[in-house]
Every structure is written in structure tokens, then in C-alpha cells.
Design an enzyme around this catalytic site. Structure first.
Site, PDB file in Angstrom:
ATOM      1  N   GLY A 186     -26.176  16.901 -20.441  1.00 56.24           N
ATOM      2  CA  GLY A 186     -26.421  17.339 -21.791  1.00 56.24           C
ATOM      3  C   GLY A 186     -25.144  17.751 -22.509  1.00 56.24           C
ATOM      4  O   GLY A 186     -24.818  17.242 -23.579  1.00 56.24           O
ATOM      5  N   GLY A 202     -28.450  18.344 -14.952  1.00 55.78           N
ATOM      6  CA  GLY A 202     -28.847  18.693 -13.590  1.00 55.78           C
ATOM      7  C   GLY A 202     -29.407  17.489 -12.847  1.00 55.78           C
ATOM      8  O   GLY A 202     -29.123  17.291 -11.660  1.00 55.78           O
ATOM      9  N   ARG A 236     -31.215  12.740 -27.253  1.00 51.92           N
ATOM     10  CA  ARG A 236     -32.342  12.588 -26.324  1.00 51.92           C
ATOM     11  C   ARG A 236     -33.575  11.994 -27.003  1.00 51.92           C
ATOM     12  O   ARG A 236     -34.400  11.373 -26.337  1.00 51.92           O
ATOM     13  CB  ARG A 236     -32.687  13.935 -25.697  1.00 51.92           C
ATOM     14  CG  ARG A 236     -31.757  14.280 -24.554  1.00 51.92           C
ATOM     15  CD  ARG A 236     -32.153  15.588 -23.927  1.00 51.92           C
ATOM     16  NE  ARG A 236     -31.523  15.744 -22.622  1.00 51.92           N
ATOM     17  CZ  ARG A 236     -31.434  16.895 -21.974  1.00 51.92           C
ATOM     18  NH1 ARG A 236     -31.930  17.993 -22.524  1.00 51.92           N
ATOM     19  NH2 ARG A 236     -30.871  16.951 -20.791  1.00 51.92           N
ATOM     20  N   LYS A 272     -19.268  27.128 -14.061  1.00 53.91           N
ATOM     21  CA  LYS A 272     -19.402  27.753 -12.749  1.00 53.91           C
ATOM     22  C   LYS A 272     -19.242  26.800 -11.569  1.00 53.91           C
ATOM     23  O   LYS A 272     -19.850  25.736 -11.532  1.00 53.91           O
ATOM     24  CB  LYS A 272     -20.763  28.448 -12.648  1.00 53.91           C
ATOM     25  CG  LYS A 272     -20.829  29.715 -13.490  1.00 53.91           C
ATOM     26  CD  LYS A 272     -22.249  30.093 -13.785  1.00 53.91           C
ATOM     27  CE  LYS A 272     -22.717  31.237 -12.916  1.00 53.91           C
ATOM     28  NZ  LYS A 272     -24.183  31.418 -13.102  1.00 53.91           N
TER      29      LYS A 272
HETATM   30  C1  3PG Z   1     -31.962  19.843 -19.380  1.00 54.89           C
HETATM   31  O1  3PG Z   1     -31.704  20.164 -20.538  1.00 54.89           O
HETATM   32  O2  3PG Z   1     -31.132  19.929 -18.461  1.00 54.89           O
HETATM   33  C2  3PG Z   1     -33.308  19.272 -19.085  1.00 54.89           C
HETATM   34  O3  3PG Z   1     -34.045  19.118 -20.249  1.00 54.89           O
HETATM   35  C3  3PG Z   1     -34.019  20.161 -18.100  1.00 54.89           C
HETATM   36  O4  3PG Z   1     -34.186  21.434 -18.643  1.00 54.89           O
HETATM   37  P1  3PG Z   1     -34.274  22.684 -17.669  1.00 54.89           P
HETATM   38  O5  3PG Z   1     -32.926  22.820 -17.021  1.00 54.89           O
HETATM   39  O6  3PG Z   1     -34.646  23.854 -18.533  1.00 54.89           O
HETATM   40  O7  3PG Z   1     -35.343  22.370 -16.635  1.00 54.89           O
HETATM   41 MG    MG Z   2     -29.998  21.888 -17.962  1.00 58.66          MG
END
Ligand code: 3PG
Ligand code: MG
Length: 399
Positions: free
Chosen positions: A356, A380, A41, A206
């Protein structure tokens, strides 16, 4: 897309201007040593930062790391990230000990043209993630005061209605950075008219996390291959016993409905690697998906499943993959994820890796990143994009 991008800002001229860049530098850290275990990242945001540096901007980078609870928490400090960012940029990065306080203000004031500063973790401030518009707005005011223009290059966070993502762009001239632009271009190819067959591989633990994206993708895709911890709830819905595998009991009926709605589209494992315990050295065997012993838990998909998934992937023209097929961090349970990843690289298809975990898996397994069409920095965020949701960070750039 009616969004201004970095080139528009560069064309205006940024020399001597303070440019606030929201990045997603939420990198995994080693629990023992605190070292960065995957800097993907950080590298992903370099094109935007380098362009601003070369154009003589005073570059103020901000990000979250982990999920601290609105107050400083040393284990989530961005300081190690400042060090790594400096190495990658080939010039030191000034680090502010706070996000919008005295240290941030003086660090930014001391920047020369073409220099870069990183602010401390945005989430050390309650206002960043607050659901209260006024509280978020007050924090956004302080943050916006540190820049003359705003660049969003934090694709991984565009699905969060957070101050730095959603409220700052309302306060400053704003553009999308190179990474956000590329991510949106790639993902819109998948939501537009993807070349067919379009095959999606989903894993991860999940079903409940993936339900919305499954609902959205099911009518669109030609094949949906399901592995990872979530496959056991589907196997249960098929009538199989799953031993002590991960199971979301309240999702079994939902899984049954999904399979009935799209007969033949969803492909489930036909064999799994079942272990005595969730441990790297646990005794384990490959068993048929309908023969998981009652005292064992599935930690990976089996070789016959990998072969079946690979056959489906070899036909594909478009592929999206999110979520590991097994506990790839443990060598004994990494073969499913590796096998599927390799099949994706061999397919003559436009392939997108979302997330990720899957992106980290690609690198941890030593696979060649360039053999994938695109590796998204957002987990996400990429799923919510494919669901067709309005993403607060993208919507804010459109205004
Ligand atoms: C992630 O790692 O999915 C993003 O950096 C967002 O982080 P978060 O899910 O804690 O908002
Ligand atoms: Mg995340």
C-alpha cells in the site's frame, strides 16, 4: 495453480446470477475532508467487475475499510468508495447501509442484470474478523446468502483469516478474480527462480514488521538494501549512534545476527538526512551514517546512499521493493524514496512494487506506474506470500 478463475465462472454463464465479489477497497482517506487520496485499489478491481457487468451478473461487492472495531463507525463508511467506483465504472453503484441486514438484502434484491451494489464495511460486523470459528461462520452464512457465486479479488486481504476471505468460499462456488490471479502469477515468479541478480529494497518504519520476510529472503536474494525508519536499528547494530532516530532496542541483536549470517548481502545507508524534529519544516542536514548528532533524528536516506542503492539496482534483473526510504509525505524527506524509485524504473529488470505505502508513494511522487513491472495492491499480503506462508484466502480458493 489449482485455482479456478473468473474465466471459468464466465464460461459457466453468470447472467442473472448474483456474484459476490470480495474486493480490497481499503483506500486511504484524507483525515480532514474524508476524500479518497489514492484510488489505486479501486481501479485495480475494475477488470473483474467490468467483465461481470458485461456478462450480465448482479454484482455484489464487499470490502473492509480501515480497522473499525466490529461495529458501525461513520469515519470508516464505504459510501465515498461507492461514488468513486460508480464514476470509474461509468454507471451508478447502489450502496447498502449495512453489510448483511435489511438494507443489504433489499439492495441486492433490487439489482437488475449487469448492475453493481456495494455493501457497507465488512468490519462493522464482529463476525468478520472474529477468531472464533462459529462466530465467523455465522457471519459468513449471512454474507454467502447474498450471492450465488463468490469471486475473491481482494489480494490485499488474502493473508487475513476473515469471514469474507476464508469462510465464504467454503459456502459458495468460488473463483479467483483477475487481480488475485495476476498478483499470484507475478509473486510466484519471485519465489520460483527469479532472474539474477535479484535485489530487494526494504523500507518502512519497523524491523519487527519485516523480520519474517528478511529471514525468508536472505538466503534467496543477491542483495538486500535497507532504508526507511528500520535502517536505524541496523545502523545501531553496526555500532553507530543514531541520535533520536526510530530505534527498536530489542531488535538490535537480531539485526546483528542477520548481518553476520549473510556478510556483504545487506546494504545499509552510508549517509542520512537528519532533522531537529519530525516536521515538514524542521532544520535538517545530510550527515554520515556514523555521525548522526545526538539531538537529531534521521528522516531519509542521503544522496550518497541513493547513488549506492541505484548502482546495485542498475545491475539487477529482478527487483522487489517494499516500504518508503524516508518520510516521503514531507517534501524535504522524499528524495530517498524518489531516487530509489527512479533507479528501479531505469533498471533493465522485472520490478515488483509491494505494498500500500510504496504503491501510494509511486503515485504521490508522480512516477509513471507503467515503468514498473507490477505494482502490488497488497502490503502485508505480498510480504507473507514471499515468506512462503499459507495465505488463508488463497488456500480457501484451492479447496
Ligand atoms: C491493507 O491495507 O494492508 C489491507 O487492506 C489489509 O488491511 P488490514 O491490514 O487492516 O487487514
Ligand atoms: Mg496493511
Amino acid at each position: 495453480m489449482s485455482i479456478r478463475n473468473l474465466d471459468d465462472l464466465l464460461a459457466e454463464g453468470v447472467s442473472g446470477r448474483r456474484v459476490l465479489v470480495r474486493a480490497d477497497l481499503n483506500v486511504p482517506l484524507d483525515k480532514q475532508t474524508g476524500e479518497i487520496t489514492d484510488d489505486g485499489r479501486i481501479r485495480a478491481v475494475l477488470p473483474t467487475l467490468s467483465a461481470l457487468v458485461q456478462a450480465g451478473a448482479k454484482v455484489v461487492v464487499c470490502s473492509h475499510l480501515g480497522r473499525p472495531k466490529g461495529a458501525p463507525d461513520p469515519q470508516f463508511s464505504l459510501r465515498p468508495v461507492a461514488g468513486r467506483l460508480g464514476e470509474l465504472l461509468g454507471a451508478p453503484v447502489a450502496f447498502a447501509e449495512d453489510t448483511v441486514g435489511d438494507s443489504a438484502r433489499s439492495t441486492v434484491a433490487d439489482l437488475a442484470d449487469g448492475q453493481v451494489a456495494l455493501l457497507e464495511n465488512l468490519r462493522f460486523n464482529k463476525g468478520e474478523t472474529s477468531k472464533d470459528d462459529a462466530e465467523r461462520g455465522a457471519f459468513a452464512d449471512q454474507l454467502a446468502a447474498l450471492g450465488d457465486a463468490y469471486v475473491d479479488d481482494a489480494f490485499g486481504a488474502v493473508h487475513r483469516k476473515h469471514a469474507s476471505v476464508h469462510d465464504v468460499p467454503a459456502r459458495l462456488p468460488h473463483v479467483a478474480g483477475r487481480l488475485v490471479l495476476r498478483e499470484v502469477e507475478v509473486l510466484s515468479r519471485l519465489t520460483g527462480s527469479p532472474e539474477r541478480p535479484y535485489v530487494v529494497v526494504l523500507g518502512g518504519s519497523k524491523v519487527s514488521d519485516k523480520l519474517a520476510v528478511i529471514e525468508a529472503l536472505l538466503p534467496t536474494v543477491d542483495r538486500l538494501l535497507i532504508g526507511g525508519g528500520m535502517c536505524f536499528t541496523f545502523l545501531k547494530a553496526q555500532g553507530h549512534e543514531v541520535g533520536t532516530s526510530l530505534l527498536e532496542k530489542d531488535m538490535v541483536e537480531t539485526c546483528r545476527n542477520l548481518m553476520e549470517r549473510a556478510p556483504g548481502k545487506i546494504m545499509l545507508p552510508v549517509d542520512v538526512v537528519a532533522a531537529d524534529a519530525f516536521a515538514p519544516d524542521a532544520a535538517h542536514d545530510t550527515v554520515p551514517a556514523d555521525g548522526i548528532p545526538s539531538h537529531r533524528l534521521g528522516l531519509d536516506i542521503g544522496p550518497e546512499t541513493v547513488a549506492g542503492f541505484a548502482a546495485a539496482l542498475s545491475q539487477a534483473k529482478t527487483i522487489f521493493w517494499n516500504g518508503p526510504m524516508g518520510v516521503f509525505e514531507m517534501a524535504a524527506f522524499a528524495n530517498g524514496t524518489r531516487g530509489v524509485a527512479e533507479a528501479i524504473t531505469k533498471a533493465d529488470a522485472f520490478s515488483v512494487v509491494g505494498g500500500g505505502d510504496s504503491a501510494a508513494a509511486v503515485r504521490a511522487l508522480g512516477l509513471d506506474e507503467s515503468s514498473f513491472g507490477h505494482i502490488s495492491t497488497g502490503g502485508g499480503a505480498s510480504l507473507e506470500y514471499l515468506e512462503g506462508k499459507t495465505l488463508p484466502g488463497i488456500a480457501a480458493l484451492e479447496n
